[in-house]
Design an enzyme around this catalytic site. Structure first.
Site, PDB file in Angstrom:
ATOM      1  N   VAL A  22       0.626  -1.293   0.093  1.00 45.06           N
ATOM      2  CA  VAL A  22       0.119   0.056   0.048  1.00 45.06           C
ATOM      3  C   VAL A  22       0.842   1.220   0.168  1.00 45.06           C
ATOM      4  O   VAL A  22       0.570   2.032  -0.719  1.00 45.06           O
ATOM      5  CB  VAL A  22      -0.852   0.039   1.192  1.00 45.06           C
ATOM      6  CG1 VAL A  22      -1.923   1.159   1.208  1.00 45.06           C
ATOM      7  CG2 VAL A  22      -1.688  -1.291   1.113  1.00 45.06           C
ATOM      8  N   PRO A  33     -23.244  -5.293 -33.313  1.00 45.34           N
ATOM      9  CA  PRO A  33     -24.381  -6.340 -33.732  1.00 45.34           C
ATOM     10  C   PRO A  33     -25.757  -5.979 -32.861  1.00 45.34           C
ATOM     11  O   PRO A  33     -26.444  -6.879 -33.676  1.00 45.34           O
ATOM     12  CB  PRO A  33     -23.826  -7.662 -33.576  1.00 45.34           C
ATOM     13  CG  PRO A  33     -22.862  -7.435 -32.537  1.00 45.34           C
ATOM     14  CD  PRO A  33     -22.171  -6.007 -32.470  1.00 45.34           C
ATOM     15  N   ASP A  43     -29.909   2.920 -39.952  1.00 46.49           N
ATOM     16  CA  ASP A  43     -30.658   1.780 -40.799  1.00 46.49           C
ATOM     17  C   ASP A  43     -31.404   0.813 -39.931  1.00 46.49           C
ATOM     18  O   ASP A  43     -31.192   0.705 -38.687  1.00 46.49           O
ATOM     19  CB  ASP A  43     -29.882   1.373 -41.716  1.00 46.49           C
ATOM     20  CG  ASP A  43     -28.629   1.007 -41.446  1.00 46.49           C
ATOM     21  OD1 ASP A  43     -28.387   0.339 -40.681  1.00 46.49           O
ATOM     22  OD2 ASP A  43     -27.517   1.340 -42.399  1.00 46.49           O
ATOM     23  N   LYS A  89     -32.532   0.135 -45.433  1.00 48.84           N
ATOM     24  CA  LYS A  89     -32.879  -0.767 -46.608  1.00 48.84           C
ATOM     25  C   LYS A  89     -33.586  -2.172 -46.125  1.00 48.84           C
ATOM     26  O   LYS A  89     -33.210  -2.619 -45.531  1.00 48.84           O
ATOM     27  CB  LYS A  89     -31.793  -0.807 -47.413  1.00 48.84           C
ATOM     28  CG  LYS A  89     -31.148   0.442 -48.048  1.00 48.84           C
ATOM     29  CD  LYS A  89     -29.759   0.123 -48.714  1.00 48.84           C
ATOM     30  CE  LYS A  89     -28.644   1.121 -48.092  1.00 48.84           C
ATOM     31  NZ  LYS A  89     -27.410   0.683 -48.156  1.00 48.84           N
ATOM     32  N   GLY A  92     -22.888  -3.213 -37.023  1.00 51.18           N
ATOM     33  CA  GLY A  92     -21.562  -4.006 -37.027  1.00 51.18           C
ATOM     34  C   GLY A  92     -20.745  -3.102 -37.273  1.00 51.18           C
ATOM     35  O   GLY A  92     -20.433  -2.102 -36.672  1.00 51.18           O
ATOM     36  N   ILE A 142     -17.338  -3.277 -42.984  1.00 51.02           N
ATOM     37  CA  ILE A 142     -17.621  -4.820 -43.657  1.00 51.02           C
ATOM     38  C   ILE A 142     -18.771  -4.882 -44.159  1.00 51.02           C
ATOM     39  O   ILE A 142     -19.915  -4.781 -43.406  1.00 51.02           O
ATOM     40  CB  ILE A 142     -17.209  -5.745 -42.410  1.00 51.02           C
ATOM     41  CG1 ILE A 142     -16.073  -5.693 -41.942  1.00 51.02           C
ATOM     42  CG2 ILE A 142     -17.756  -7.116 -42.851  1.00 51.02           C
ATOM     43  CD1 ILE A 142     -15.387  -6.839 -40.878  1.00 51.02           C
ATOM     44  N   THR A 163     -18.193  -6.543 -36.055  1.00 46.97           N
ATOM     45  CA  THR A 163     -18.774  -7.155 -37.158  1.00 46.97           C
ATOM     46  C   THR A 163     -19.768  -8.218 -36.537  1.00 46.97           C
ATOM     47  O   THR A 163     -19.380  -8.764 -35.465  1.00 46.97           O
ATOM     48  CB  THR A 163     -17.967  -7.323 -38.087  1.00 46.97           C
ATOM     49  OG1 THR A 163     -18.465  -7.594 -39.302  1.00 46.97           O
ATOM     50  CG2 THR A 163     -16.765  -8.540 -37.766  1.00 46.97           C
ATOM     51  N   ALA A 164     -21.018  -8.208 -37.324  1.00 52.73           N
ATOM     52  CA  ALA A 164     -21.691  -9.430 -36.883  1.00 52.73           C
ATOM     53  C   ALA A 164     -20.814 -10.855 -36.493  1.00 52.73           C
ATOM     54  O   ALA A 164     -21.106 -11.450 -35.753  1.00 52.73           O
ATOM     55  CB  ALA A 164     -22.698  -9.518 -37.898  1.00 52.73           C
ATOM     56  N   MET A 219     -25.902 -12.105 -45.153  1.00 54.31           N
ATOM     57  CA  MET A 219     -26.996 -11.826 -45.892  1.00 54.31           C
ATOM     58  C   MET A 219     -27.278 -13.273 -46.747  1.00 54.31           C
ATOM     59  O   MET A 219     -27.608 -12.818 -48.022  1.00 54.31           O
ATOM     60  CB  MET A 219     -26.606 -10.748 -46.772  1.00 54.31           C
ATOM     61  CG  MET A 219     -26.703  -9.210 -46.098  1.00 54.31           C
ATOM     62  SD  MET A 219     -26.103  -7.940 -47.419  1.00 54.31           S
ATOM     63  CE  MET A 219     -24.209  -8.148 -47.319  1.00 54.31           C
ATOM     64  N   GLY A 240     -28.287 -12.313 -33.353  1.00 55.47           N
ATOM     65  CA  GLY A 240     -27.272 -12.300 -32.360  1.00 55.47           C
ATOM     66  C   GLY A 240     -26.999 -11.230 -31.707  1.00 55.47           C
ATOM     67  O   GLY A 240     -26.997 -10.125 -31.944  1.00 55.47           O
TER      68      GLY A 240
HETATM   69  N1  SAH Z   1     -21.664  -3.876 -41.475  1.00 55.43           N
HETATM   70  C1  SAH Z   1     -22.482  -5.004 -40.986  1.00 55.43           C
HETATM   71  C2  SAH Z   1     -23.099  -6.009 -41.983  1.00 55.43           C
HETATM   72  C3  SAH Z   1     -23.891  -5.567 -43.005  1.00 55.43           C
HETATM   73  S1  SAH Z   1     -24.547  -6.722 -43.954  1.00 55.43           S
HETATM   74  C4  SAH Z   1     -21.555  -5.805 -39.967  1.00 55.43           C
HETATM   75  O1  SAH Z   1     -20.056  -5.599 -39.854  1.00 55.43           O
HETATM   76  O2  SAH Z   1     -21.768  -6.700 -39.179  1.00 55.43           O
HETATM   77  C5  SAH Z   1     -26.149  -7.196 -43.352  1.00 55.43           C
HETATM   78  C6  SAH Z   1     -25.914  -8.690 -42.519  1.00 55.43           C
HETATM   79  O3  SAH Z   1     -25.055  -8.627 -41.363  1.00 55.43           O
HETATM   80  C7  SAH Z   1     -27.247  -9.153 -42.155  1.00 55.43           C
HETATM   81  O4  SAH Z   1     -28.052  -9.612 -43.327  1.00 55.43           O
HETATM   82  C8  SAH Z   1     -26.776 -10.315 -41.306  1.00 55.43           C
HETATM   83  O5  SAH Z   1     -26.256 -11.514 -42.161  1.00 55.43           O
HETATM   84  C9  SAH Z   1     -25.332  -9.646 -40.729  1.00 55.43           C
HETATM   85  N2  SAH Z   1     -25.878  -9.517 -39.198  1.00 55.43           N
HETATM   86  C10 SAH Z   1     -25.802  -8.090 -38.682  1.00 55.43           C
HETATM   87  N3  SAH Z   1     -26.129  -8.073 -37.457  1.00 55.43           N
HETATM   88  C11 SAH Z   1     -26.531  -9.353 -37.042  1.00 55.43           C
HETATM   89  C12 SAH Z   1     -26.970  -9.908 -36.092  1.00 55.43           C
HETATM   90  N4  SAH Z   1     -27.343  -9.321 -35.052  1.00 55.43           N
HETATM   91  N5  SAH Z   1     -27.249 -11.212 -36.016  1.00 55.43           N
HETATM   92  C13 SAH Z   1     -27.235 -11.966 -37.258  1.00 55.43           C
HETATM   93  N6  SAH Z   1     -26.659 -11.315 -38.148  1.00 55.43           N
HETATM   94  C14 SAH Z   1     -26.574 -10.115 -38.383  1.00 55.43           C
END
Ligand code: SAH
Length: 464
Positions: free
Chosen positions: A23, A226, A249, A271, A303, A307, A332-333, A384, A413
Site C-alpha cells: 500500500v 451487432p 438503418d 434498406k 456492425g 464490412i 462486426t456481426a 445476408m 445475435g
Molecule cells: N456492417 C455489418 C454487416 C452489414 S450486412 C457488420 O459488420 O456486421 C447485413 C448482414 O449482417 C445481415 O444480413 C446479417 O447477415 C448480418 N448481421 C448483422 N447483424 C446481425 C445480428 N445481430 N445477428 C445476425 N446477423 C447479423
C-alpha cells in the site's frame, strides 16, 4: 463541504511515506507521478518498493521505525503501516507541525484525504467521498473513464499553446467562449484525438482569423456493433452523444439508437430487402448536404462500417467535398454473433482460417469462389445469406465439403431475441424452412459449430 479540494504542486518537494509494504508503495508511486521526492521510513522494504524508489532520483530510504524527526523538511506525509500505534504517532506528530497527513484507511487520523484520480494530464479529475466510501469513488471514476476519452489530456495541452494568441485576437470574453466551445467540441478536437495536431492547428488558426465564429460540419461514420449496446466502443458512444443529426438503418438496434443524444434529429435511411427506402446515392448526398449546413452528422451503421456496409462509398463522397470525417470501427456481426452463440471462429482442432462472405443473391445465383470456400479446416461466415441458403449448402458440398459439415444460423445475435439453429450442410436448409427466423441472420459453416453444445453461455430473455 467536509473537505476543501485543492491540487498541490509537489514537484521537487520532499514527501514522507511511512511503511514499506504494497500500500505504501502504491502511494509513493502516485506521489512520484506528481514529481515528489520520496522519503520512505520503515524497518523493512518490499523488493518492488525498492525498485520503484531507485527511479526516484533524490529519493531516500531510512530503515528505521518512525520518529517525529523524520518529518524535518517534509511537505506532506502518508502513513501506510499495519501498526495502528505507528500510524497514530505519524498523524499526531505531523499535525503538531502543520504538515498535511494522510493515514491510509483511517479518515479520523487524516488532515487530508486522497481522492480517486482520473489522470488525463494536464487534465485531472479527483473524486472524493470524504473517506465515507472509497469504493464508491472508484466506481464513479470507472464511469468517468468511459466518458472522458484519453485524448482529453492532449486536447488540454494543445489548447494551452493557443491561449495567449486567442486572447490577443478575440477581445470579448463571450466571443472567446464561443470560440473555445467550437474548438473543444468540434472538428479541431477530433483532429487532436486522432493524432493529427498539424491539421488541428491549421484549422484553429483559420477559425481564429475568421470574423464570425461559425461551426464547420463533420461526419462520424460509426459502427454500432451487432445489437447489444454494451458492445459499443467508448469512441462510438462519445460521438453518438455529440452528433446533431443521426442517420441510421434497420440493422441498428433500438437500445443502441436510444443511446444517441436525446435532442438529436433522427433520420431513418434503412434498406429493406427489395424496398430501398433511400438509394445509396441519396444517403451519400444527404450526408454531404447536412455537413455543409454545419451539422455534426452521425452515420450509424450496424456492425462494422467497412464490412459489407458500403461505408467506403459514403466517405468517398465526403472526401470529394473536403468534408471532415472519421470512421469508428464496430464489432462486426461475425465476431459478435459467434461470441454470443458460443462458436469460436477459429480453433486449434477445427479451423485455422476464417472467411467472411456475402451470400446476397444476384439474378438468383451466388457469385462466390467456391473452391476457396470449400477448403478444409476453415470457418465460413455468410452475411445476408438466408435466401440463398439452399444454393450455398449445395455448392459447398459440390466443391468438396462433407455433407455432415456442421452449420448454424444465428438470428438477431447478441440481442435478447437471439436464436441459434444448428444442423449440417444437408439438414440446415430444411430446418430453416420450418423455423420462423427473423432478420438479420448470419450463417456459420465449419467444424467449430459443433463446439456450441459445450460453449453456449448467452441466455437471451426472449428465448422461444
Ligand atoms: N456492417 C455489418 C454487416 C452489414 S450486412 C457488420 O459488420 O456486421 C447485413 C448482414 O449482417 C445481415 O444480413 C446479417 O447477415 C448480418 N448481421 C448483422 N447483424 C446481425 C445480428 N445481430 N445477428 C445476425 N446477423 C447479423
Amino acid at each position: 463541504m467536509d473537505f476543501f479540494p485543492v491540487f498541490l504542486n509537489l514537484k521537487g518537494k520532499k514527501c514522507l511515506v511511512v511503511g514499506g509494504g504494497e500500500v505504501a508503495c502504491r502511494k509513493a508511486a502516485l506521489l512520484m507521478q506528481a514529481g515528489a521526492i520520496i522519503k520512505v521510513v520503515s524497518p523493512e522494504l518490499d523488493a518492488s518498493f525498492n525498485i520503484l524508489l531507485q527511479q526516484n532520483v533524490a529519493g531516500e530510504y531510512i530503515a528505521q521505525r518512525f520518529q517525529p524527526a523524520h518529518l524535518e523538511g517534509v511537505t506532506l506525509a502518508i502513513a501506510a503501516t499495519d501498526d495502528a500505534a505507528v500510524n497514530e504517532e505519524v498523524s499526531r506528530a505531523a499535525k503538531s507541525k502543520n504538515i498535511p497527513v494522510n493515514v491510509v484507511d483511517n479518515p479520523g487520523l487524516c488532515s487530508f484525504v486522497m481522492p480517486s484520480i482520473l489522470d488525463r494530464s494536464p487534465l485531472l479529475v479527483a473524486i472524493s467521498t470524504g473517506g465515507a466510501s472509497p469504493v464508491l469513488a472508484r466506481i464513479l471514476r470507472g464511469k468517468l473513464e468511459t466518458l472522458i476519452p484519453q485524448g482529453y489530456g492532449k486536447l488540454a495541452a494543445f489548447s494551452a499553446r493557443f491561449r495567449d494568441a486567442v486572447k490577443q485576437h478575440i477581445h470579448t470574453i463571450g466571443q472567446r467562449r464561443i470560440f473555445w466551445e467550437n474548438v473543444l467540441d468540434g472538428p479541431v478536437a477530433e483532429k487532436v484525438f486522432s493524432g493529427d495536431e498539424a491539421s488541428a492547428e491549421a484549422m484553429l488558426l483559420t477559425m481564429l482569423s475568421s470574423e464570425n465564429q461559425t461551426r464547420a460540419g463533420e461526419v462520424y461514420l460509426v459502427g454500432a456493433g451487432p445489437g447489444d449496446p454494451d458492445l459499443l466502443t467508448f469512441k462510438a458512444l462519445r460521438l453518438m452523444q455529440k452528433a446533431d443529426v443521426v442517420l441510421y438503418d434497420n440493422l441498428v438496434s433500438k437500445p443502441v439508437l436510444d443511446m444517441t443524444r436525446r435532442d438529436a434529429e433522427r433520420i431513418f435511411v434503412g434498406k429493406m430487402r427489395g424496398d430501398h427506402t433511400l438509394p445509396q446515392e441519396g444517403i451519400n448526398d444527404l450526408l454531404v448536404r447536412l455537413a455543409l449546413e454545419g451539422k455534426r452528422v452521425l452515420r450509424l451503421k450496424g456492425g462494422d462500417p467497412f464490412i459489407f456496409g458500403r461505408g467506403g462509398e459514403e466517405i468517398e463522397k465526403l472526401a470529394e467535398h473536403k468534408i471532415s470525417f472519421q470512421v469508428v470501427p464496430g464489432i462486426t456481426a461475425a465476431s459478435g454473433v459467434s461470441a454470443y452463440a458460443g462458436i469460436p471462429l477459429t480453433h486449434r482442432d477445427h479451423a485455422q482460417s476464417c472467411v467472411f462472405v456475402t451470400g446476397h443473391l444476384r439474378d438468383g445465383s451466388m457469385d462466390l469462389d467456391w473452391e476457396m470456400l470449400a477448403r478444409p479446416k476453415q470457418t465460413v461466415v455468410v452475411y445476408m445469406g438466408l435466401h440463398g441458403l439452399e444454393i450455398l449448402c449445395a455448392k459447398l458440398i459440390e466443391h468438396g465439403l462433407a455433407q455432415t459439415t456442421p452449420a448454424a444460423i444465428v438470428q438477431q445475435g447478441t440481442t435478447q431475441n437471439q436464436r441459434v439453429v444448428c444442423g449440417t450442410l444437408t439438414t440446415l436448409p430444411h430446418i430453416a424452412q420450418h423455423e420462423k427466423l427473423q432478420a438479420p441472420t448470419l450463417i456459420i459453416v465449419g467444424g467449430v459449430v459443433s463446439l456450441r453444445e459445450k460453449l453456449a453461455w448467452f441466455k437471451p430473455k426472449n428465448l422461444l
